[in-house]
Design a protein around this motif. Structure first.
Motif, PDB file in Angstrom:
ATOM      1  N   PRO A 198       0.836  -1.205   0.000  1.00 18.84           N
ATOM      2  CA  PRO A 198       0.000   0.000   0.000  1.00 18.84           C
ATOM      3  C   PRO A 198       0.873   1.258   0.000  1.00 18.84           C
ATOM      4  O   PRO A 198       2.041   1.213   0.403  1.00 18.84           O
ATOM      5  N   PRO A 199       0.310   2.382  -0.433  1.00 17.71           N
ATOM      6  CA  PRO A 199       1.089   3.631  -0.496  1.00 17.71           C
ATOM      7  C   PRO A 199       1.751   4.015   0.830  1.00 17.71           C
ATOM      8  O   PRO A 199       2.887   4.494   0.830  1.00 17.71           O
ATOM      9  N   ALA A 200       1.080   3.785   1.945  1.00 16.90           N
ATOM     10  CA  ALA A 200       1.670   4.147   3.246  1.00 16.90           C
ATOM     11  C   ALA A 200       2.930   3.331   3.526  1.00 16.90           C
ATOM     12  O   ALA A 200       3.886   3.838   4.127  1.00 16.90           O
ATOM     13  N   ARG A 201       2.951   2.086   3.097  1.00 12.60           N
ATOM     14  CA  ARG A 201       4.138   1.246   3.321  1.00 12.60           C
ATOM     15  C   ARG A 201       5.289   1.708   2.433  1.00 12.60           C
ATOM     16  O   ARG A 201       6.437   1.769   2.881  1.00 12.60           O
ATOM     17  N   LEU A 202       4.994   2.028   1.184  1.00 11.61           N
ATOM     18  CA  LEU A 202       6.030   2.570   0.302  1.00 11.61           C
ATOM     19  C   LEU A 202       6.592   3.848   0.909  1.00 11.61           C
ATOM     20  O   LEU A 202       7.804   4.033   0.970  1.00 11.61           O
ATOM     21  N   ARG A 203       5.725   4.727   1.353  1.00 10.95           N
ATOM     22  CA  ARG A 203       6.164   5.992   1.962  1.00 10.95           C
ATOM     23  C   ARG A 203       7.057   5.723   3.174  1.00 10.95           C
ATOM     24  O   ARG A 203       8.101   6.364   3.342  1.00 10.95           O
TER      25      ARG A 203
END
Length: 123
Positions: A79-84
């Motif tokens: 998910p985007p939060a994990r990439l961030r």
């Protein structure tokens, strides 16, 4: 207590301590996906893995200082939060450059940090 290293980073840390650097000064960080079992014996750049069960903020990325880091990710896995979170943790190690490579969108890539401009996106 020292933070854990990402998978496959141990040999790279030892080589850096001996004064060696990766050819091309680039390291691939694979987010949530291990290299395929049938990968070639020789790869262009060394690769590390941020495993699904690891919190990127709890990992030690100090060895990426002054190297180029390319974070390869798969939208269907991360998910985007994990990439961030991974980008923030790697950026704290002060890589020379930080690039994101989207493996599921035809290799679309974007800069997070460049030499000319520094940090280019807000995380």
């Amino acid at each position: 207590m020292n933070a854990a290293l990402p998978a496959y980073a141990g040999a790279m840390v030892k080589a850096l301590r001996r004064g060696h650097r990766p050819a091309g000064n680039t390291v691939i960080a694979r987010l949530d996906r291990w290299p395929p079992k049938d990968r070639p014996a020789l790869v262009l750049w060394p690769q590390i893995v941020i495993a699904k069960d690891q919190d990127p903020a709890a990992l030690d990325f100090h060895f990426l200082a002054d190297l180029d880091a390319v974070v390869m990710f798969w939208r269907s896995l991360s998910p985007p939060a994990r990439l961030r979170a991974a980008l923030v943790a790697i950026l704290a190690a002060q890589p020379a450059r930080l690039i994101v490579l989207d493996a599921e969108r035809g290799g679309r890539a974007w800069w997070v940090k460049s030499v000319a401009r520094g940090v280019e996106v807000s995380l």
